[in-house]
Design a protein around this motif. Sequence first.
Motif, PDB file in Angstrom:
ATOM      1  N   ASP A  11      20.719 -17.631  60.820  1.00  0.00           N
ATOM      2  CA  ASP A  11      19.791 -18.771  60.969  1.00  0.00           C
ATOM      3  C   ASP A  11      19.581 -19.126  62.315  1.00  0.00           C
ATOM      4  O   ASP A  11      20.565 -19.479  63.152  1.00  0.00           O
ATOM      5  CB  ASP A  11      20.293 -19.946  60.171  1.00  0.00           C
ATOM      6  CG  ASP A  11      20.058 -19.888  58.592  1.00  0.00           C
ATOM      7  OD1 ASP A  11      19.215 -19.028  58.256  1.00  0.00           O
ATOM      8  OD2 ASP A  11      21.170 -20.425  58.110  1.00  0.00           O
ATOM      9  N   LYS A  89      12.001 -31.209  56.547  1.00  0.00           N
ATOM     10  CA  LYS A  89      12.164 -30.039  55.501  1.00  0.00           C
ATOM     11  C   LYS A  89      11.865 -28.719  56.326  1.00  0.00           C
ATOM     12  O   LYS A  89      11.206 -28.667  57.054  1.00  0.00           O
ATOM     13  CB  LYS A  89      11.017 -30.068  54.379  1.00  0.00           C
ATOM     14  CG  LYS A  89      10.902 -31.302  53.777  1.00  0.00           C
ATOM     15  CD  LYS A  89       9.878 -31.224  52.502  1.00  0.00           C
ATOM     16  CE  LYS A  89      10.044 -32.540  51.589  1.00  0.00           C
ATOM     17  NZ  LYS A  89       8.938 -32.457  50.707  1.00  0.00           N
ATOM     18  N   SER A  91      11.357 -24.624  56.374  1.00  0.00           N
ATOM     19  CA  SER A  91      10.918 -23.531  55.923  1.00  0.00           C
ATOM     20  C   SER A  91      11.427 -22.128  56.691  1.00  0.00           C
ATOM     21  O   SER A  91      11.772 -22.429  57.937  1.00  0.00           O
ATOM     22  CB  SER A  91       9.215 -23.199  56.039  1.00  0.00           C
ATOM     23  OG  SER A  91       8.871 -23.697  57.250  1.00  0.00           O
ATOM     24  N   TYR A  92      11.188 -21.144  56.361  1.00  0.00           N
ATOM     25  CA  TYR A  92      11.951 -19.923  56.847  1.00  0.00           C
ATOM     26  C   TYR A  92      11.027 -18.995  57.104  1.00  0.00           C
ATOM     27  O   TYR A  92      10.388 -18.420  56.177  1.00  0.00           O
ATOM     28  CB  TYR A  92      13.392 -19.294  55.851  1.00  0.00           C
ATOM     29  CG  TYR A  92      14.357 -20.481  55.961  1.00  0.00           C
ATOM     30  CD1 TYR A  92      15.407 -20.468  56.726  1.00  0.00           C
ATOM     31  CD2 TYR A  92      14.030 -21.390  54.693  1.00  0.00           C
ATOM     32  CE1 TYR A  92      16.403 -21.287  56.250  1.00  0.00           C
ATOM     33  CE2 TYR A  92      15.046 -22.424  54.774  1.00  0.00           C
ATOM     34  CZ  TYR A  92      16.187 -22.239  55.408  1.00  0.00           C
ATOM     35  OH  TYR A  92      17.228 -23.142  55.062  1.00  0.00           O
ATOM     36  N   ILE A 124      19.035 -14.531  48.410  1.00  0.00           N
ATOM     37  CA  ILE A 124      17.919 -13.881  48.775  1.00  0.00           C
ATOM     38  C   ILE A 124      18.378 -12.351  48.679  1.00  0.00           C
ATOM     39  O   ILE A 124      17.315 -11.529  48.623  1.00  0.00           O
ATOM     40  CB  ILE A 124      17.146 -13.994  50.198  1.00  0.00           C
ATOM     41  CG1 ILE A 124      18.221 -13.734  51.317  1.00  0.00           C
ATOM     42  CG2 ILE A 124      16.724 -15.469  50.389  1.00  0.00           C
ATOM     43  CD1 ILE A 124      17.688 -13.463  52.747  1.00  0.00           C
ATOM     44  N   ASN A 153      19.493 -19.776  43.656  1.00  0.00           N
ATOM     45  CA  ASN A 153      19.189 -20.388  44.723  1.00  0.00           C
ATOM     46  C   ASN A 153      17.689 -19.767  45.163  1.00  0.00           C
ATOM     47  O   ASN A 153      17.510 -19.444  46.321  1.00  0.00           O
ATOM     48  CB  ASN A 153      20.144 -19.972  45.900  1.00  0.00           C
ATOM     49  CG  ASN A 153      20.134 -21.010  47.041  1.00  0.00           C
ATOM     50  OD1 ASN A 153      19.222 -22.057  46.970  1.00  0.00           O
ATOM     51  ND2 ASN A 153      20.907 -20.722  48.057  1.00  0.00           N
ATOM     52  N   ARG A 155      14.241 -19.273  46.626  1.00  0.00           N
ATOM     53  CA  ARG A 155      13.104 -19.474  47.605  1.00  0.00           C
ATOM     54  C   ARG A 155      11.741 -18.865  47.284  1.00  0.00           C
ATOM     55  O   ARG A 155      11.617 -17.817  47.524  1.00  0.00           O
ATOM     56  CB  ARG A 155      13.684 -19.015  49.055  1.00  0.00           C
ATOM     57  CG  ARG A 155      15.061 -19.549  49.407  1.00  0.00           C
ATOM     58  CD  ARG A 155      15.349 -19.110  50.914  1.00  0.00           C
ATOM     59  NE  ARG A 155      16.737 -19.541  51.278  1.00  0.00           N
ATOM     60  CZ  ARG A 155      16.861 -20.655  51.587  1.00  0.00           C
ATOM     61  NH1 ARG A 155      16.068 -21.578  51.902  1.00  0.00           N
ATOM     62  NH2 ARG A 155      18.039 -20.918  52.183  1.00  0.00           N
ATOM     63  N   PHE A 158       9.671 -16.557  49.639  1.00  0.00           N
ATOM     64  CA  PHE A 158      10.139 -15.342  49.906  1.00  0.00           C
ATOM     65  C   PHE A 158      10.042 -14.392  48.786  1.00  0.00           C
ATOM     66  O   PHE A 158      10.152 -13.021  49.021  1.00  0.00           O
ATOM     67  CB  PHE A 158      11.660 -15.481  50.101  1.00  0.00           C
ATOM     68  CG  PHE A 158      12.433 -14.246  50.915  1.00  0.00           C
ATOM     69  CD1 PHE A 158      12.150 -13.990  52.003  1.00  0.00           C
ATOM     70  CD2 PHE A 158      13.396 -13.472  50.244  1.00  0.00           C
ATOM     71  CE1 PHE A 158      12.704 -13.164  52.633  1.00  0.00           C
ATOM     72  CE2 PHE A 158      13.957 -12.437  50.834  1.00  0.00           C
ATOM     73  CZ  PHE A 158      13.881 -12.273  52.196  1.00  0.00           C
ATOM     74  N   ASP A 185      15.450 -24.725  40.544  1.00  0.00           N
ATOM     75  CA  ASP A 185      15.413 -23.151  40.455  1.00  0.00           C
ATOM     76  C   ASP A 185      15.036 -23.054  38.783  1.00  0.00           C
ATOM     77  O   ASP A 185      14.312 -22.076  38.505  1.00  0.00           O
ATOM     78  CB  ASP A 185      16.690 -22.998  40.467  1.00  0.00           C
ATOM     79  CG  ASP A 185      17.115 -22.625  41.730  1.00  0.00           C
ATOM     80  OD1 ASP A 185      16.365 -22.523  42.699  1.00  0.00           O
ATOM     81  OD2 ASP A 185      18.314 -22.678  42.142  1.00  0.00           O
ATOM     82  N   TRP A 188      11.322 -22.933  38.073  1.00  0.00           N
ATOM     83  CA  TRP A 188      10.506 -22.079  38.519  1.00  0.00           C
ATOM     84  C   TRP A 188      10.891 -20.625  37.853  1.00  0.00           C
ATOM     85  O   TRP A 188      10.056 -19.991  37.362  1.00  0.00           O
ATOM     86  CB  TRP A 188      11.038 -21.391  39.969  1.00  0.00           C
ATOM     87  CG  TRP A 188      10.302 -20.450  40.636  1.00  0.00           C
ATOM     88  CD1 TRP A 188       9.135 -20.769  41.393  1.00  0.00           C
ATOM     89  CD2 TRP A 188      10.457 -18.957  40.737  1.00  0.00           C
ATOM     90  NE1 TRP A 188       8.566 -19.390  41.980  1.00  0.00           N
ATOM     91  CE2 TRP A 188       9.280 -18.370  41.237  1.00  0.00           C
ATOM     92  CE3 TRP A 188      11.140 -18.248  39.874  1.00  0.00           C
ATOM     93  CZ2 TRP A 188       9.236 -17.050  41.298  1.00  0.00           C
ATOM     94  CZ3 TRP A 188      11.333 -16.658  39.804  1.00  0.00           C
ATOM     95  CH2 TRP A 188      10.173 -16.345  40.605  1.00  0.00           C
TER      96      TRP A 188
END
Length: 305
Positions: A11, A89, A91-92, A124, A153, A155, A158, A185, A188
């Motif tokens: 990261d 927050k 974001s990636y 991921i 988990n 995202r 992604f 989760d 979704w």
Amino acid sequence: MILCCGEALIDMIPGADGAYRPHTGGAVFNTAIALGRLGARAGMLTGLSRDPFGALLKAELHASDVDTSLAIRSDRLTTLAFVQLVEGKASYTFYDENSAGRMIRPGDLPELTAEVGALFFGGISLVMEPGAGTYAALLKREAASRVVMIDPNIRPGFVTDAPRYRARLAELIGLSDILKVSDEDLDWLVPGPGAAADKLARLPGPRVAIVTEGAAGATAYFPSGESVTVAGRRVTVADTVGAGDSFNAGLLARLAAAGFLDKTALAGITPAAVQGAMEYANGVAAVTVSRAGANPPWAHELGPA
């Protein structure tokens, strides 16, 4: 051994001066680190680069007593995740093309010995090919003989092919013994209104399905229709990075110590035993969120069991 199967990455996090600095991370990596610190026998199966970042990841695993002998080494580069923080927050943006972690294939998978009693999957690593298919192949190969836990988990940003990803997760959840999902989760995975128990009933069912709701606590659901809930712990929160990963590790560590990470034993687990494991997992996560970053506690920091 509890073998954590999935991503180990770097990261890149901006400091107060705006400059990016590297920090080891990844949901599955964080879970392995937390398991090792809790005194559980832990290992990591991941695609691990021989570059300097790969060396850093390996060193961090060893420092937390995590076995890396099953890691798949290559000269490909390490995955980088650049973090943007807006009003607290994150974001990636991922730099993952042709990475050591992503490019592992079924033919790279090692044979597992009897010392591996349980496998943990998630993060991921279950999204991007060919690595996602490789981890799915490993889960399918081992699910009949070893306990499997999965925490997707998710995202959403992604995910580029949501129907395919949902179908893969549904299949893997159906083969797992323990499922942990956050309430987000679950929404979704099973869109639309409905209580958690009703949504879980629409997924192929593991023996234990746990839904976490942050500070509101966590509830475990069982095929019998029973459920048990543990309340969240009140702590001063530094950030929530690694909270779910620490919860996973606490749960697995406590189940392992009680002898439940075995197919036969898990078949007879009681709601009370799962409730006790969730209480312990909450305590582990509470320490993690009380300090900056994914920095899970060592066993001695938790006090008496």
